[in-house]
Enzyme design. Sequence first.
Site, PDB file in Angstrom:
ATOM      1  N   GLY A  27       0.829  -1.200   0.000  1.00 23.96           N
ATOM      2  CA  GLY A  27       0.000   0.000   0.000  1.00 23.96           C
ATOM      3  C   GLY A  27       0.864   1.251   0.000  1.00 23.96           C
ATOM      4  N   HIS A  33       5.245   3.215  -7.588  1.00 20.09           N
ATOM      5  CA  HIS A  33       4.366   2.065  -7.861  1.00 20.09           C
ATOM      6  C   HIS A  33       3.681   2.234  -9.216  1.00 20.09           C
ATOM      7  CE1 HIS A  33       4.038   1.703  -3.261  1.00 20.09           C
ATOM      8  NE2 HIS A  33       4.623   0.594  -3.664  1.00 20.09           N
ATOM      9  N   LYS A 144      13.769  -0.731  -8.123  1.00 20.41           N
ATOM     10  CA  LYS A 144      15.190  -1.007  -7.923  1.00 20.41           C
ATOM     11  C   LYS A 144      15.736  -0.294  -6.690  1.00 20.41           C
ATOM     12  CE  LYS A 144      16.339  -1.771 -12.732  1.00 20.41           C
ATOM     13  NZ  LYS A 144      16.726  -1.095 -13.951  1.00 20.41           N
ATOM     14  N   LYS A 145      14.868   0.508  -6.052  1.00 19.08           N
ATOM     15  CA  LYS A 145      15.336   1.340  -4.937  1.00 19.08           C
ATOM     16  C   LYS A 145      15.890   0.472  -3.808  1.00 19.08           C
ATOM     17  CE  LYS A 145      12.900   3.795  -2.078  1.00 19.08           C
ATOM     18  NZ  LYS A 145      11.639   4.383  -1.713  1.00 19.08           N
ATOM     19  N   ASP A 146      15.169  -0.597  -3.487  1.00 22.74           N
ATOM     20  CA  ASP A 146      15.660  -1.505  -2.459  1.00 22.74           C
ATOM     21  C   ASP A 146      16.456  -2.620  -3.144  1.00 22.74           C
ATOM     22  OD1 ASP A 146      16.166  -3.205  -0.397  1.00 22.74           O
ATOM     23  OD2 ASP A 146      14.207  -2.941   0.534  1.00 22.74           O
ATOM     24  N   GLN A 149      16.734  -6.100  -1.468  1.00 20.68           N
ATOM     25  CA  GLN A 149      15.486  -6.872  -1.609  1.00 20.68           C
ATOM     26  C   GLN A 149      15.364  -7.435  -3.024  1.00 20.68           C
ATOM     27  OE1 GLN A 149      11.442  -5.763  -0.055  1.00 20.68           O
ATOM     28  NE2 GLN A 149      11.074  -5.126  -2.146  1.00 20.68           N
TER      29      GLN A 149
HETATM   30  O1  PAF Z   1       8.821  -3.624  -1.198  1.00 19.44           O
HETATM   31  C1  PAF Z   1       7.724  -3.837  -0.641  1.00 19.44           C
HETATM   32  O2  PAF Z   1       6.811  -3.011  -0.671  1.00 19.44           O
HETATM   33  C2  PAF Z   1       7.524  -5.135   0.123  1.00 19.44           C
HETATM   34  O3  PAF Z   1       8.694  -5.579   0.708  1.00 19.44           O
HETATM   35  C3  PAF Z   1       6.885  -6.260  -0.752  1.00 19.44           C
HETATM   36  C4  PAF Z   1       7.826  -6.666  -1.880  1.00 19.44           C
HETATM   37  C5  PAF Z   1       5.571  -5.770  -1.317  1.00 19.44           C
HETATM   38  C6  PAF Z   1       6.625  -7.497   0.097  1.00 19.44           C
HETATM   39  O4  PAF Z   1       5.740  -7.233   1.148  1.00 19.44           O
END
Ligand code: PAF
Length: 157
Positions: A27, A33, A144-146, A149
């Site tokens: 969210g 996004h 790509k910011k994180d 991850q």
């Molecule tokens: O980057 C995020 O917003 C979250 O880590 C994700 C990938 C939606 C997983 O909850």
Amino acid sequence: MKIILNINNLRKILKPFNDIGFIPTMGGIHKGHISLINKSIKFNKKTIVSIFVNPKQFNDIKDFEKYPNQRDSDIRKLYDKEVDYIFVPEEDYIYPNAGTETILPNEIGRVLEGYSRPGHFEGVLTVVKRLFDLIQPSYSVFGKKDAQQLFLIKNMI
Ligand code: PAF
């Protein structure tokens, strides 16, 4: 655009499509996004966005409790975009009592942010895998910011 709480009928509806794009979010929909969503819309026949604030990736429960729940305004922001489905599952749908597979990150998930937030990447990978299993997308678009991850998710895939 349809809002769905579970994927019961979705698989049947999506079966004829080979190109299903998926953008998982917690969210707080913002420009970043929207650019991921636009990319998915450009390259896929169907685009699904999930909104799920994943408790497992907060190593401090207080941060989870404080995390803003903006579900209604997020849905409004997505309403005029060409998103086909918004998946807004409840917690017990993602994590049923019967249990789900836990995904442990490799050593890269235990340094940097993984070091300062123990369990964080385990939570991220576990929820992303669960969402992939439910939705079975052909493509998924991540920012790509994180970078850490992104690296770990790519590695998991
Ligand atoms: O980057 C995020 O917003 C979250 O880590 C994700 C990938 C939606 C997983 O909850």
